[in-house]
Design a protein around this motif. Sequence first.
Motif, PDB file in Angstrom:
ATOM      1  N   PHE A   5       0.850  -1.189   0.000  1.00 20.49           N
ATOM      2  CA  PHE A   5       0.000   0.000   0.000  1.00 20.49           C
ATOM      3  C   PHE A   5       0.882   1.234   0.000  1.00 20.49           C
ATOM      4  O   PHE A   5       1.576   1.516   0.981  1.00 20.49           O
ATOM      5  CB  PHE A   5      -0.916   0.019   1.221  1.00 20.49           C
ATOM      6  CG  PHE A   5      -1.875  -1.138   1.289  1.00 20.49           C
ATOM      7  CD1 PHE A   5      -2.444  -1.679   0.152  1.00 20.49           C
ATOM      8  CD2 PHE A   5      -2.205  -1.691   2.512  1.00 20.49           C
ATOM      9  CE1 PHE A   5      -3.334  -2.741   0.220  1.00 20.49           C
ATOM     10  CE2 PHE A   5      -3.097  -2.744   2.598  1.00 20.49           C
ATOM     11  CZ  PHE A   5      -3.661  -3.273   1.448  1.00 20.49           C
ATOM     12  N   CYS A   7       1.360   5.091   0.316  1.00 16.07           N
ATOM     13  CA  CYS A   7       0.660   6.156   1.023  1.00 16.07           C
ATOM     14  C   CYS A   7       0.830   7.473   0.271  1.00 16.07           C
ATOM     15  O   CYS A   7       1.942   7.831  -0.119  1.00 16.07           O
ATOM     16  CB  CYS A   7       1.224   6.333   2.431  1.00 16.07           C
ATOM     17  SG  CYS A   7       1.195   4.844   3.425  1.00 16.07           S
ATOM     18  N   TRP A  17       5.511   3.812   2.091  1.00 18.65           N
ATOM     19  CA  TRP A  17       4.740   2.565   2.103  1.00 18.65           C
ATOM     20  C   TRP A  17       4.178   2.336   3.494  1.00 18.65           C
ATOM     21  O   TRP A  17       4.823   2.623   4.491  1.00 18.65           O
ATOM     22  CB  TRP A  17       5.631   1.398   1.687  1.00 18.65           C
ATOM     23  CG  TRP A  17       6.122   1.566   0.289  1.00 18.65           C
ATOM     24  CD1 TRP A  17       7.234   2.211  -0.116  1.00 18.65           C
ATOM     25  CD2 TRP A  17       5.463   1.115  -0.892  1.00 18.65           C
ATOM     26  NE1 TRP A  17       7.342   2.179  -1.476  1.00 18.65           N
ATOM     27  CE2 TRP A  17       6.260   1.506  -1.984  1.00 18.65           C
ATOM     28  CE3 TRP A  17       4.291   0.419  -1.139  1.00 18.65           C
ATOM     29  CZ2 TRP A  17       5.917   1.226  -3.297  1.00 18.65           C
ATOM     30  CZ3 TRP A  17       3.955   0.123  -2.443  1.00 18.65           C
ATOM     31  CH2 TRP A  17       4.758   0.526  -3.517  1.00 18.65           C
ATOM     32  N   ALA A  48      -3.593  -8.301  -1.542  1.00 21.54           N
ATOM     33  CA  ALA A  48      -3.589  -6.901  -1.130  1.00 21.54           C
ATOM     34  C   ALA A  48      -4.994  -6.314  -1.212  1.00 21.54           C
ATOM     35  O   ALA A  48      -5.409  -5.539  -0.345  1.00 21.54           O
ATOM     36  CB  ALA A  48      -2.627  -6.105  -1.996  1.00 21.54           C
ATOM     37  N   LYS A  49      -5.760  -6.700  -2.245  1.00 22.63           N
ATOM     38  CA  LYS A  49      -7.117  -6.176  -2.419  1.00 22.63           C
ATOM     39  C   LYS A  49      -8.040  -6.607  -1.285  1.00 22.63           C
ATOM     40  O   LYS A  49      -8.940  -5.855  -0.901  1.00 22.63           O
ATOM     41  CB  LYS A  49      -7.699  -6.635  -3.754  1.00 22.63           C
ATOM     42  CG  LYS A  49      -7.125  -5.898  -4.933  1.00 22.63           C
ATOM     43  CD  LYS A  49      -7.714  -6.405  -6.234  1.00 22.63           C
ATOM     44  CE  LYS A  49      -7.107  -5.686  -7.421  1.00 22.63           C
ATOM     45  NZ  LYS A  49      -7.633  -6.207  -8.694  1.00 22.63           N
ATOM     46  N   PHE A  52      -7.418  -4.100   1.484  1.00 23.02           N
ATOM     47  CA  PHE A  52      -7.261  -2.705   1.086  1.00 23.02           C
ATOM     48  C   PHE A  52      -8.265  -1.775   1.761  1.00 23.02           C
ATOM     49  O   PHE A  52      -7.892  -0.733   2.311  1.00 23.02           O
ATOM     50  CB  PHE A  52      -7.346  -2.567  -0.432  1.00 23.02           C
ATOM     51  CG  PHE A  52      -7.206  -1.160  -0.897  1.00 23.02           C
ATOM     52  CD1 PHE A  52      -5.971  -0.536  -0.900  1.00 23.02           C
ATOM     53  CD2 PHE A  52      -8.310  -0.427  -1.303  1.00 23.02           C
ATOM     54  CE1 PHE A  52      -5.828   0.775  -1.315  1.00 23.02           C
ATOM     55  CE2 PHE A  52      -8.178   0.884  -1.717  1.00 23.02           C
ATOM     56  CZ  PHE A  52      -6.934   1.477  -1.726  1.00 23.02           C
ATOM     57  N   TYR A  55      -7.513  -0.864   5.555  1.00 20.72           N
ATOM     58  CA  TYR A  55      -6.388   0.043   5.783  1.00 20.72           C
ATOM     59  C   TYR A  55      -6.614   1.406   5.110  1.00 20.72           C
ATOM     60  O   TYR A  55      -6.200   2.433   5.632  1.00 20.72           O
ATOM     61  CB  TYR A  55      -5.086  -0.591   5.291  1.00 20.72           C
ATOM     62  CG  TYR A  55      -4.657  -1.745   6.146  1.00 20.72           C
ATOM     63  CD1 TYR A  55      -4.194  -1.540   7.439  1.00 20.72           C
ATOM     64  CD2 TYR A  55      -4.733  -3.052   5.688  1.00 20.72           C
ATOM     65  CE1 TYR A  55      -3.808  -2.598   8.244  1.00 20.72           C
ATOM     66  CE2 TYR A  55      -4.347  -4.118   6.485  1.00 20.72           C
ATOM     67  CZ  TYR A  55      -3.890  -3.880   7.759  1.00 20.72           C
ATOM     68  OH  TYR A  55      -3.514  -4.929   8.561  1.00 20.72           O
ATOM     69  N   HIS A  56      -7.292   1.415   3.968  1.00 19.56           N
ATOM     70  CA  HIS A  56      -7.539   2.664   3.246  1.00 19.56           C
ATOM     71  C   HIS A  56      -8.408   3.602   4.079  1.00 19.56           C
ATOM     72  O   HIS A  56      -8.109   4.802   4.203  1.00 19.56           O
ATOM     73  CB  HIS A  56      -8.196   2.365   1.898  1.00 19.56           C
ATOM     74  CG  HIS A  56      -8.425   3.584   1.067  1.00 19.56           C
ATOM     75  ND1 HIS A  56      -7.403   4.321   0.523  1.00 19.56           N
ATOM     76  CD2 HIS A  56      -9.570   4.220   0.692  1.00 19.56           C
ATOM     77  CE1 HIS A  56      -7.887   5.342  -0.149  1.00 19.56           C
ATOM     78  NE2 HIS A  56      -9.213   5.304  -0.055  1.00 19.56           N
ATOM     79  N   LEU A  67      -4.549   5.577   0.005  1.00 21.63           N
ATOM     80  CA  LEU A  67      -3.633   4.473  -0.276  1.00 21.63           C
ATOM     81  C   LEU A  67      -3.887   3.976  -1.683  1.00 21.63           C
ATOM     82  O   LEU A  67      -4.995   4.112  -2.217  1.00 21.63           O
ATOM     83  CB  LEU A  67      -3.860   3.311   0.697  1.00 21.63           C
ATOM     84  CG  LEU A  67      -3.583   3.544   2.173  1.00 21.63           C
ATOM     85  CD1 LEU A  67      -3.901   2.276   2.966  1.00 21.63           C
ATOM     86  CD2 LEU A  67      -2.151   3.954   2.409  1.00 21.63           C
ATOM     87  N   GLN A  68      -2.870   3.364  -2.247  1.00 20.39           N
ATOM     88  CA  GLN A  68      -3.002   2.766  -3.562  1.00 20.39           C
ATOM     89  C   GLN A  68      -2.174   1.481  -3.575  1.00 20.39           C
ATOM     90  O   GLN A  68      -1.063   1.454  -3.048  1.00 20.39           O
ATOM     91  CB  GLN A  68      -2.496   3.739  -4.619  1.00 20.39           C
ATOM     92  CG  GLN A  68      -2.914   3.393  -6.004  1.00 20.39           C
ATOM     93  CD  GLN A  68      -2.620   4.552  -6.961  1.00 20.39           C
ATOM     94  OE1 GLN A  68      -2.450   5.703  -6.546  1.00 20.39           O
ATOM     95  NE2 GLN A  68      -2.560   4.233  -8.228  1.00 20.39           N
ATOM     96  N   ILE A  69      -2.720   0.407  -4.155  1.00 19.96           N
ATOM     97  CA  ILE A  69      -1.986  -0.849  -4.268  1.00 19.96           C
ATOM     98  C   ILE A  69      -0.985  -0.706  -5.405  1.00 19.96           C
ATOM     99  O   ILE A  69      -1.361  -0.406  -6.539  1.00 19.96           O
ATOM    100  CB  ILE A  69      -2.933  -2.031  -4.541  1.00 19.96           C
ATOM    101  CG1 ILE A  69      -3.910  -2.196  -3.375  1.00 19.96           C
ATOM    102  CG2 ILE A  69      -2.135  -3.310  -4.766  1.00 19.96           C
ATOM    103  CD1 ILE A  69      -4.993  -3.229  -3.626  1.00 19.96           C
TER     104      ILE A  69
END
Length: 158
Positions: A5, A7, A17, A48-49, A52, A55-56, A67-69
Motif C-alpha cells: 500500500f 501512502c 509505504w 492486497a485487495k 485494502f 487500511y484505506h 492508499l493505492q496498491i
Amino acid sequence: MYYGFRCYNQEGKPMGWLYTAHQESELNCIDNPIYFDWCKRWKTEQGAKKNFDYYHQRWQLKSGGYLQIELMPEIVEQKETQNRTSQQKWDAKHPYIIKQSKVKYDKNNPVWSFRPTSELRDWLEKERWNTEEGKPETNAQLVIRKLNKLKQLESQGY
C-alpha cells in the motif's frame, strides 16, 4: 516482488509505504528501502485487495490522504552487521582474544571421551531414569552423578 500500500497525502504526493505498529493500532508510512520488510505486503494483488478497504479507511481518517496498491521495490537485505548485538560486534573485532580464552578454558576443562561396554550402557540407561523429576538425565549428568557417588563412597572407606 510484493504488492503493498503506497501512502499518498491530500495533494497526491507519495509519502512512502504503509506499515503498522503497536499491534496494528498505529498506521505509519516509510520510504527507506532498508525497512520495507516492516511494511504491509502481499505476494499477489488479490491478497492486497482483500485488506485494502480496511487500511484505506483508517489511513484516510489519520492523514486525509489515500492508499493505492502498487508493486513494491525490492527489499534491501540488511547487512549482517546491522543486526548484531554489542557483544557480537566486540567478538568480531577481537577474534584473537576469543581464541585465547577458548584455549585457556579448554585447558582447564578438558573433554573426556570413553566407550562403555554394552553391559555398562544398559545399566546406565536404567539408572538414567531414576530421577525425581521423571525426566531422563543426559549422558554428562548421569556420569557426573555416578562419579560423585563413587567419590563419596571412597572417601567413606568403601
